[in-house]
Design a protein around this motif. Structure first.
Motif, PDB file in Angstrom:
ATOM      1  N   GLU A  97       0.841  -1.201   0.000  1.00 17.50           N
ATOM      2  CA  GLU A  97       0.000   0.000   0.000  1.00 17.50           C
ATOM      3  C   GLU A  97       0.878   1.253   0.000  1.00 17.50           C
ATOM      4  OE1 GLU A  97      -3.961   1.873   2.138  1.00 17.50           O
ATOM      5  OE2 GLU A  97      -3.059   0.046   2.956  1.00 17.50           O
ATOM      6  N   TYR A  98       1.985   1.209   0.723  1.00 14.86           N
ATOM      7  CA  TYR A  98       2.935   2.330   0.702  1.00 14.86           C
ATOM      8  C   TYR A  98       3.478   2.555  -0.705  1.00 14.86           C
ATOM      9  CZ  TYR A  98       7.439   4.706   1.204  1.00 14.86           C
ATOM     10  OH  TYR A  98       8.504   5.554   1.049  1.00 14.86           O
ATOM     11  N   CYS A  99       3.857   1.469  -1.387  1.00 12.34           N
ATOM     12  CA  CYS A  99       4.358   1.588  -2.762  1.00 12.34           C
ATOM     13  C   CYS A  99       3.312   2.208  -3.679  1.00 12.34           C
ATOM     14  CB  CYS A  99       4.771   0.216  -3.304  1.00 12.34           C
ATOM     15  SG  CYS A  99       6.292  -0.436  -2.591  1.00 12.34           S
ATOM     16  N   LEU A 100       2.068   1.790  -3.522  1.00 11.25           N
ATOM     17  CA  LEU A 100       0.988   2.348  -4.338  1.00 11.25           C
ATOM     18  C   LEU A 100       0.828   3.845  -4.074  1.00 11.25           C
ATOM     19  CD1 LEU A 100      -1.742  -0.446  -4.066  1.00 11.25           C
ATOM     20  CD2 LEU A 100      -0.597   0.302  -6.157  1.00 11.25           C
ATOM     21  N   ILE A 101       0.753   4.227  -2.803  1.00 13.02           N
ATOM     22  CA  ILE A 101       0.517   5.633  -2.451  1.00 13.02           C
ATOM     23  C   ILE A 101       1.694   6.501  -2.883  1.00 13.02           C
ATOM     24  CG2 ILE A 101       0.297   7.239  -0.498  1.00 13.02           C
ATOM     25  CD1 ILE A 101      -1.448   5.029   0.854  1.00 13.02           C
ATOM     26  N   LYS A 102       2.893   6.108  -2.502  1.00 14.08           N
ATOM     27  CA  LYS A 102       4.068   6.897  -2.855  1.00 14.08           C
ATOM     28  C   LYS A 102       4.233   6.962  -4.374  1.00 14.08           C
ATOM     29  CE  LYS A 102       9.037   7.395  -1.893  1.00 14.08           C
ATOM     30  NZ  LYS A 102       9.709   7.125  -3.152  1.00 14.08           N
ATOM     31  N   GLY A 103       4.041   5.832  -5.061  1.00 17.12           N
ATOM     32  CA  GLY A 103       4.185   5.795  -6.510  1.00 17.12           C
ATOM     33  C   GLY A 103       3.178   6.669  -7.227  1.00 17.12           C
ATOM     34  N   ILE A 104       1.944   6.677  -6.746  1.00 18.77           N
ATOM     35  CA  ILE A 104       0.907   7.509  -7.365  1.00 18.77           C
ATOM     36  C   ILE A 104       1.210   8.990  -7.157  1.00 18.77           C
ATOM     37  CG2 ILE A 104      -1.538   8.183  -7.205  1.00 18.77           C
ATOM     38  CD1 ILE A 104      -2.150   5.168  -6.720  1.00 18.77           C
ATOM     39  N   VAL A 105       1.706   9.334  -5.970  1.00 23.20           N
ATOM     40  CA  VAL A 105       2.105  10.731  -5.729  1.00 23.20           C
ATOM     41  C   VAL A 105       3.211  11.130  -6.707  1.00 23.20           C
ATOM     42  CG1 VAL A 105       3.147  12.332  -4.070  1.00 23.20           C
ATOM     43  CG2 VAL A 105       1.397  10.720  -3.306  1.00 23.20           C
ATOM     44  N   HIS A 106       4.197  10.246  -6.884  1.00 20.72           N
ATOM     45  CA  HIS A 106       5.267  10.492  -7.863  1.00 20.72           C
ATOM     46  C   HIS A 106       4.679  10.761  -9.247  1.00 20.72           C
ATOM     47  CE1 HIS A 106       9.045   9.816  -5.843  1.00 20.72           C
ATOM     48  NE2 HIS A 106       8.672   8.645  -5.365  1.00 20.72           N
ATOM     49  N   MET A 164       4.495   7.058 -19.872  1.00 22.53           N
ATOM     50  CA  MET A 164       3.696   5.827 -19.864  1.00 22.53           C
ATOM     51  C   MET A 164       2.220   6.107 -19.630  1.00 22.53           C
ATOM     52  SD  MET A 164       6.325   3.196 -17.996  1.00 22.53           S
ATOM     53  CE  MET A 164       7.948   2.907 -18.715  1.00 22.53           C
ATOM     54  N   GLY A 165       1.728   7.174 -20.261  1.00 27.65           N
ATOM     55  CA  GLY A 165       0.324   7.534 -20.115  1.00 27.65           C
ATOM     56  C   GLY A 165      -0.574   6.897 -21.156  1.00 27.65           C
ATOM     57  N   GLU A 209       9.001   3.240  -6.843  1.00 28.75           N
ATOM     58  CA  GLU A 209       7.566   3.091  -6.590  1.00 28.75           C
ATOM     59  C   GLU A 209       6.717   3.729  -7.691  1.00 28.75           C
ATOM     60  OE1 GLU A 209       9.707   3.440  -2.572  1.00 28.75           O
ATOM     61  OE2 GLU A 209       9.708   4.531  -4.469  1.00 28.75           O
ATOM     62  N   LYS A 210       7.259   4.728  -8.384  1.00 32.25           N
ATOM     63  CA  LYS A 210       6.508   5.391  -9.463  1.00 32.25           C
ATOM     64  C   LYS A 210       6.100   4.381 -10.536  1.00 32.25           C
ATOM     65  CE  LYS A 210       7.124   8.689 -13.233  1.00 32.25           C
ATOM     66  NZ  LYS A 210       8.069   9.608 -13.903  1.00 32.25           N
ATOM     67  N   ILE A 211       7.052   3.591 -11.005  1.00 28.03           N
ATOM     68  CA  ILE A 211       6.750   2.580 -12.020  1.00 28.03           C
ATOM     69  C   ILE A 211       5.980   1.421 -11.402  1.00 28.03           C
ATOM     70  CG2 ILE A 211       7.774   0.863 -13.565  1.00 28.03           C
ATOM     71  CD1 ILE A 211      10.040   2.831 -14.088  1.00 28.03           C
ATOM     72  N   TYR A 212       6.393   1.015 -10.213  1.00 27.51           N
ATOM     73  CA  TYR A 212       5.769  -0.145  -9.569  1.00 27.51           C
ATOM     74  C   TYR A 212       4.277   0.089  -9.329  1.00 27.51           C
ATOM     75  CZ  TYR A 212       5.682  -4.280  -6.502  1.00 27.51           C
ATOM     76  OH  TYR A 212       5.421  -5.508  -5.938  1.00 27.51           O
ATOM     77  N   ALA A 213       3.921   1.287  -8.883  1.00 33.65           N
ATOM     78  CA  ALA A 213       2.508   1.597  -8.650  1.00 33.65           C
ATOM     79  C   ALA A 213       1.715   1.532  -9.954  1.00 33.65           C
ATOM     80  CB  ALA A 213       2.371   2.978  -8.017  1.00 33.65           C
ATOM     81  N   MET A 214       2.299   2.022 -11.036  1.00 30.35           N
ATOM     82  CA  MET A 214       1.621   1.973 -12.331  1.00 30.35           C
ATOM     83  C   MET A 214       1.353   0.530 -12.764  1.00 30.35           C
ATOM     84  SD  MET A 214       3.070   2.959 -16.062  1.00 30.35           S
ATOM     85  CE  MET A 214       4.128   1.537 -15.912  1.00 30.35           C
ATOM     86  N   LEU A 215       2.297  -0.366 -12.446  1.00 28.38           N
ATOM     87  CA  LEU A 215       2.161  -1.758 -12.865  1.00 28.38           C
ATOM     88  C   LEU A 215       1.066  -2.491 -12.099  1.00 28.38           C
ATOM     89  CD1 LEU A 215       5.950  -2.580 -13.279  1.00 28.38           C
ATOM     90  CD2 LEU A 215       4.266  -2.244 -15.098  1.00 28.38           C
ATOM     91  N   SER A 216       0.533  -1.880 -11.039  1.00 29.01           N
ATOM     92  CA  SER A 216      -0.562  -2.504 -10.288  1.00 29.01           C
ATOM     93  C   SER A 216      -1.839  -2.581 -11.108  1.00 29.01           C
ATOM     94  CB  SER A 216      -0.835  -1.714  -9.003  1.00 29.01           C
ATOM     95  OG  SER A 216      -1.426  -0.451  -9.303  1.00 29.01           O
ATOM     96  N   HIS A 217      -1.981  -1.701 -12.097  1.00 28.70           N
ATOM     97  CA  HIS A 217      -3.183  -1.724 -12.940  1.00 28.70           C
ATOM     98  C   HIS A 217      -2.820  -1.930 -14.414  1.00 28.70           C
ATOM     99  CE1 HIS A 217      -1.948   2.544 -12.657  1.00 28.70           C
ATOM    100  NE2 HIS A 217      -2.352   2.640 -13.910  1.00 28.70           N
ATOM    101  N   THR A 218      -1.718  -2.656 -14.635  1.00 27.37           N
ATOM    102  CA  THR A 218      -1.188  -2.823 -15.983  1.00 27.37           C
ATOM    103  C   THR A 218      -0.941  -4.291 -16.287  1.00 27.37           C
ATOM    104  OG1 THR A 218      -0.077  -0.672 -15.824  1.00 27.37           O
ATOM    105  CG2 THR A 218       0.721  -2.169 -17.526  1.00 27.37           C
TER     106      THR A 218
END
Length: 722
Positions: free
Chosen positions: A182-191, A320-321, A343-352
């Motif tokens: 969840e931290y990776c998702l939040i921090k990555g999305i903020v990035h 990567m939009g 985390e920026k890339i990792y969070a994106m990969l959660s819905h990819t």
């Protein structure tokens, strides 16, 4: 009136930037919000609230006078009086501005995630600042302006200083933490929101049409029905997939059907293959929201007349939009090394969804990184598909050990496509035969090195229609040759194309005969996929000639031990039709742990796995992680004669003041360059100068038909080591 700049290029206030970041958050939430939290987040309300607060307060520290002076200095404006220097970064001050009543909206866990997401939204290896210094900055620099600051920001800020957040950021949340993902998702999305807001580019672009539906319609119109591989992918859209299928089996279309309407990154090892799929999706299937990302992607899109806004599409691809991104793994898979800001890339990969096409083509160290990345993608809720004609046994073993749930099936063509002949001679021994065959057939010659390709071209050109394609052409010429070979393969013309492994993976070309140097089985079978791609072979003579004596590039292009073992394993199939299933079984056996014992290949793979297991989060910078993944040291060069013929471009670049026009000139210059190994360039390169960094001209002759001739040195060139 208070000064509150966020950036100088373009000039933007903190309030303006914050609004842009929040706007990007809404876009992401509307398009992928459900997919991001699905089965990953216990409290959705806390999750999104944490991200919103982080986006709102992440840049508040930029109000610090020394930061404002940095921007004022760039703008040529009068500096503000201050007793402080810029020793503390803005992200270290931003948590100070969050009022207690805002922080209390979150539970203890999300408070910690929030503070770390803000404090580390720039990873700078900064030392945790002294609490007394923080208090002094607040009391002397910020508090005297507190009412003006709140009025400027238009959201509540703290009125009293509290340095308690320093305790919560000192111990980083890592993989051992219960709320790590969840931290990776939040921090990555903020990035992502921060970077998209800064670039003024949409964080995600929704597509009006569905790739899966468009592809299925295309396949049915062309072939009357989808095949069993494509149906398998359709049935398993919500699963990870491992699919081994023969070349020419429609794997690209199968992957597109699996992608359906989800965000997808499709990877291949070679740029030429990605370009080919980009054209197929754009021109043949007419799917609009597809991007391209590799070292020469922009040049390729600029030359594509059917792309209306190539520069904009490239920028959307870089962040990567786009909905569908065609990319080399080097553009993003370094996230598996958990570098600073991964985390920026990792969070994106959660819905990819991620497609790994031709995994066997990578070096063992790189494959170890890919396999680690796939496990991480699975953990955070993304999906992946491995599709390949052959899969080394140690990689399949690694996947099985990870206990990842996989839909797995093999698909082999029942066509007899390739009859092989092993010839214990060098490939030069068949020059006359190659020339003779080319009078009435399409002949493809693939060798292991560029120098060998040039050598064969010289021996054929006087007596046959022959073309040459390899990596040592300037980008402008190589792009034209890539188009030519595809057009030739579709035409009624006969002749010879001499190439290197640049054409191996997923390039949709079909020749009548293949003459090739021995390499390793996985590479060899990929080469065969460019011959009788979808046809039944019924002649008595072999259509695949393999030359086993003194093949070029063994040891420094291909592992010598594995190449020799490959030759031995093929001997029992000499003068026979090689079935598709047999090819897959041979590669699996060749790269089994048992067969690889004592080889440098297995040693490299295992060493990389140990590094990945032991590396601590945020140890590497992004640059270091990219370098670790790439491993091959290359430099950008321009042949000296091309450089001299285009001096006006370099002079124009140096003199141009307008940044947009300057970039346009640089794009033209890059079309005249190529990348070569540092070892090939040593002692014969010089800086091009004119304010262009990382580009060299090289003292080697260049020929538009043969490429860069490293063995033919230009005269009157004063060598020096670079």
């Amino acid at each position: 009136m208070i000064v509150a700049y966020a950036k100088s290029k373009p000039i933007e206030t903190i309030k303006q930037h914050t609004n842009e970041v929040l706007k990007e958050l809404e876009i992401l939430k509307n398009i992928y919000g459900k997919k991001i939290v699905e089965n990953k987040v216990e409290d959705e309300e806390q999750f999104w609230l944490t991200i919103e607060i982080a986006c709102r307060y992440h840049d508040c520290g930029k109000i610090f006078t020394p930061f404002q002076n940095e921007i004022l200095r760039k703008l040529g404006e009068k500096l503000l009086p201050t007793e402080f220097d810029y020793a503390i970064k803005h992200e270290q001050l931003s948590p100070l501005f969050i009022p207690k009543e805002v922080l209390k909206q979150l539970d203890i866990t999300h408070q910690k995630i929030l503070l770390q997401a803000i404090y580390y939204h720039h990873e700078r290896n900064s030392i945790i600042p002294d609490a007394n210094l923080i208090k002094e900055i607040w009391e002397k620099d910020i508090y005297p302006r507190i009412d003006e600051i709140e009025k400027e920001f238009v959201f509540p800020i703290a009125k009293q200083v509290s340095t308690m957040y320093l305790n919560k950021v000192e111990q980083r949340i890592d993989e051992e933490s219960a709320h790590y993902l969840e931290y990776c998702l939040i921090k990555g999305i903020v990035h992502r929101c921060d970077h998209s807001g800064s670039a003024h580019l949409p964080i995600e672009i929704e597509s009006q049409n569905c790739l899966g539906e468009e592809t299925e319609k295309f396949v049915i119109e062309k072939y009357k029905k989808t095949n069993d591989l494509q149906e398998f992918c359709k049935e398993n859209r919500e699963n990870n997939i491992l699919s081994i299928a023969s070349t020419g089996y429609g794997k690209t279309e199968a992957a597109a059907i699996w992608a359906n309407q989800d965000k997808t990154i499709y990877t291949l090892p070679f740029c030429i293959s990605l370009n080919d799929i980009f054209d197929r999706l754009n021109k043949i299937m007419e799917y609009q929201n597809v991007g391209l990302l590799h070292s020469t992607a922009l040049d390729y899109m600029l030359e594509n007349e059917e792309i209306e806004y190539p520069q904009e599409l490239y920028e959307d691809s870089k962040i990567m939009g786009v909905k569908i991104l065609l990319s080399t793994i080097h553009q993003f898979f370094y996230f598996a090394l958990k570098h600073q800001g991964y985390e920026k890339i990792y969070a994106m990969l959660s819905h990819t969804k991620v497609v790994i096409d031709e995994i066997q083509a990578y070096q063992p160290k790189v494959t170890a990184i890919i396999l680690k990345g796939l496990k991480m993608i699975n953990d955070i809720g993304g999906k992946f598909m491995i599709m390949t004609a052959t899969l080394p046994g140690i990689y399949q073993e690694d996947l099985e050990e990870s206990k990842i749930s996989l839909a797995k099936q093999y698909f082999y063509s029942d066509r007899n496509r390739h009859k092989i002949q092993l010839i214990n001679e060098t490939i030069e021994s068949s020059i006359e035969e190659i020339i003779s065959k080319a009078k009435e057939s399409k002949v493809l010659v693939i060798v292991n090195t560029v120098d060998k390709a040039i050598e064969l071209y010289e021996k054929c050109k006087e007596n046959a229609e022959v073309k040459l394609l390899h990596a040592r052409f300037i980008e402008e010429d190589k792009s034209k040759l890539e188009q030519e070979i595809k057009q030739f393969a579709r035409s009624e013309r006969n002749g010879i194309w001499i190439t290197t492994q640049i054409v191996e993976a997923s390039l949709d070309i079909d020749f009548d005969y293949l003459y090739t140097e021995m390499s390793t089985l996985d590479s060899l079978f990929q080469r065969m996929g460019r011959c009788y791609r979808g046809r039944e072979y019924e002649k008595e003579e072999a259509n695949i000639k393999i030359y086993t004596k003194e093949p070029s590039g063994i040891q420094y292009v291909y592992n010598k031990q594995i190449s020799e073992l490959s030759t031995k394993m093929l001997e029992e199939y000499n003068e026979q039709i090689l079935k598709e299933e047999t090819k897959a079984e041979l590669v699996k056996k060749l790269y089994s742990r048992e067969a690889l014992q004592g080889t440098s290949y297995l040693e490299e793979f295992e060493a990389a796995k140990r590094v990945l297991k032991n590396i601590a989060d945020h140890t590497l910078t992004e640059k270091e992680a990219k370098k670790f993944l790439t491993d091959i040291k290359t430099i950008t060069v321009i042949p000296k004669q091309i450089y001299e013929e285009n001096l006006s471009l370099f002079e124009g670049y140096e003199q141009e003041k307008n940044s947009q026009k300057k970039n346009e000139i640089l794009k033209q210059i890059r079309k005249l360059c190529m990348n070569i190994l540092e070892s090939q360039a040593k002692g014969r390169c010089r800086d091009v100068g004119y304010g262009i960094k990382g580009m060299f001209f090289i003292s080697a002759k260049y020929d538009k038909e043969k490429g860069l001739l490293l063995k033919e040195k230009n005269e009157n060139f004063d060598d020096r080591s670079f």
